[in-house]
Write a protein that holds these residues in place. Sequence first.
Motif, mmCIF file in Angstrom:
data_model
loop_
_atom_site.group_PDB
_atom_site.id
_atom_site.type_symbol
_atom_site.label_atom_id
_atom_site.label_comp_id
_atom_site.label_asym_id
_atom_site.label_seq_id
_atom_site.Cartn_x
_atom_site.Cartn_y
_atom_site.Cartn_z
ATOM 1 N N VAL A 1 39.726 32.579 43.683
ATOM 2 C CA VAL A 1 40.396 32.263 44.936
ATOM 3 C C VAL A 1 39.345 32.233 46.023
ATOM 4 O O VAL A 1 38.724 33.261 46.326
ATOM 5 N N ALA A 2 39.125 31.084 46.594
ATOM 6 C CA ALA A 2 38.020 30.878 47.525
ATOM 7 C C ALA A 2 38.102 31.814 48.726
ATOM 8 O O ALA A 2 39.143 31.955 49.362
ATOM 9 N N ARG A 3 36.985 32.472 48.992
ATOM 10 C CA ARG A 3 36.863 33.316 50.170
ATOM 11 C C ARG A 3 35.389 33.496 50.456
ATOM 12 O O ARG A 3 34.542 33.325 49.587
ATOM 13 N N SER A 4 35.074 33.856 51.667
ATOM 14 C CA SER A 4 33.672 33.911 52.063
ATOM 15 C C SER A 4 32.964 35.133 51.491
ATOM 16 O O SER A 4 31.783 35.072 51.182
ATOM 17 N N ASN A 5 33.655 36.247 51.351
ATOM 18 C CA ASN A 5 33.004 37.469 50.870
ATOM 19 C C ASN A 5 33.211 37.636 49.373
ATOM 20 O O ASN A 5 33.761 38.630 48.906
ATOM 21 N N PHE A 6 32.771 36.638 48.620
ATOM 22 C CA PHE A 6 32.968 36.688 47.178
ATOM 23 C C PHE A 6 31.978 37.658 46.546
ATOM 24 O O PHE A 6 30.875 37.886 47.062
ATOM 25 N N VAL A 7 32.397 38.210 45.416
ATOM 26 C CA VAL A 7 31.616 39.250 44.739
ATOM 27 C C VAL A 7 31.482 38.902 43.267
ATOM 28 O O VAL A 7 32.236 38.069 42.744
ATOM 29 N N PRO A 8 30.539 39.525 42.574
ATOM 30 C CA PRO A 8 30.332 39.186 41.166
ATOM 31 C C PRO A 8 31.582 39.328 40.299
ATOM 32 O O PRO A 8 31.784 38.526 39.380
ATOM 33 N N SER A 9 32.436 40.302 40.581
ATOM 34 C CA SER A 9 33.619 40.503 39.745
ATOM 35 C C SER A 9 34.632 39.369 39.874
ATOM 36 O O SER A 9 35.571 39.280 39.079
ATOM 37 N N ASP A 10 34.422 38.485 40.841
ATOM 38 C CA ASP A 10 35.298 37.320 40.983
ATOM 39 C C ASP A 10 35.048 36.272 39.898
ATOM 40 O O ASP A 10 35.880 35.403 39.682
ATOM 41 N N PHE A 11 33.893 36.337 39.263
ATOM 42 C CA PHE A 11 33.484 35.292 38.332
ATOM 43 C C PHE A 11 33.356 35.841 36.918
ATOM 44 O O PHE A 11 32.877 36.959 36.705
ATOM 45 N N THR A 12 33.762 35.029 35.943
ATOM 46 C CA THR A 12 33.852 35.460 34.563
ATOM 47 C C THR A 12 32.611 35.145 33.738
ATOM 48 O O THR A 12 32.182 35.963 32.926
ATOM 49 N N TYR A 13 32.055 33.963 33.927
ATOM 50 C CA TYR A 13 30.968 33.495 33.069
ATOM 51 C C TYR A 13 29.654 33.447 33.853
ATOM 52 O O TYR A 13 29.641 33.047 35.018
ATOM 53 N N TRP A 14 28.576 33.815 33.146
ATOM 54 C CA TRP A 14 27.278 33.969 33.809
ATOM 55 C C TRP A 14 26.150 33.348 32.997
ATOM 56 O O TRP A 14 26.171 33.364 31.766
ATOM 57 N N GLY A 15 25.174 32.824 33.717
ATOM 58 C CA GLY A 15 23.944 32.407 33.075
ATOM 59 C C GLY A 15 22.967 33.563 32.983
ATOM 60 O O GLY A 15 23.272 34.686 33.405
ATOM 61 N N GLN A 16 21.787 33.263 32.444
ATOM 62 C CA GLN A 16 20.770 34.299 32.242
ATOM 63 C C GLN A 16 19.893 34.506 33.465
ATOM 64 O O GLN A 16 19.180 35.502 33.552
ATOM 65 N N GLY A 17 19.916 33.580 34.382
ATOM 66 C CA GLY A 17 19.169 33.740 35.621
ATOM 67 C C GLY A 17 17.839 33.012 35.640
ATOM 68 O O GLY A 17 17.258 32.706 34.597
ATOM 69 N N THR A 18 17.376 32.737 36.847
ATOM 70 C CA THR A 18 16.065 32.147 37.067
ATOM 71 C C THR A 18 15.420 32.887 38.240
ATOM 72 O O THR A 18 16.073 33.145 39.249
#
Length: 125
Positions: free
Chosen positions: A103-120
Amino acid sequence: DVQLVESGGGLVQPGGSLRLSCAASGFTYSSYCMGWFRQAPGKEREGVAAIDSDDGSTHYADSVKGRFTISHDNAKNTLYLQMNSLKLEDTAMYYCAADPAWVARSNFVPSDFTYWGQGTQVTVS
C-alpha cells in the motif's frame, strides 16, 4: 520463483552519479510494486524509493528527494534507480524489493516488501 538481480553499483566520487538496475523474473512484473532500500554498516535497512504498480506514483525518502529517481521498464521487467549528486552518506548496500500488495506510502519500510535481491554495493568516496 521470484528473482531480483541488482547491478550497477560501484565506487564513485562525491557529486557523481550511478544508475542501479534490478532485473526481475518469475512473476508478473507489472502487477508488483517495486522498491529500493539500502543498508549501511551498523545501520538498519531503510527505504530509498518505491513505485506503485497501480498508478505509477513514486515515493522517496527525504534524504534522497531531488537527487534520486526511481523508474522502470515494464517491457524489460527492469527497475532502475538513477542516483545523482551522491554524498558520502549514500554509501551502502542497495537492495531491490518487490511486493504484490504494498500500500503506497511515503514512509515505507522493509517489512512492507516480500521479495528481495542480493544487493549491490555503492561506495561514495
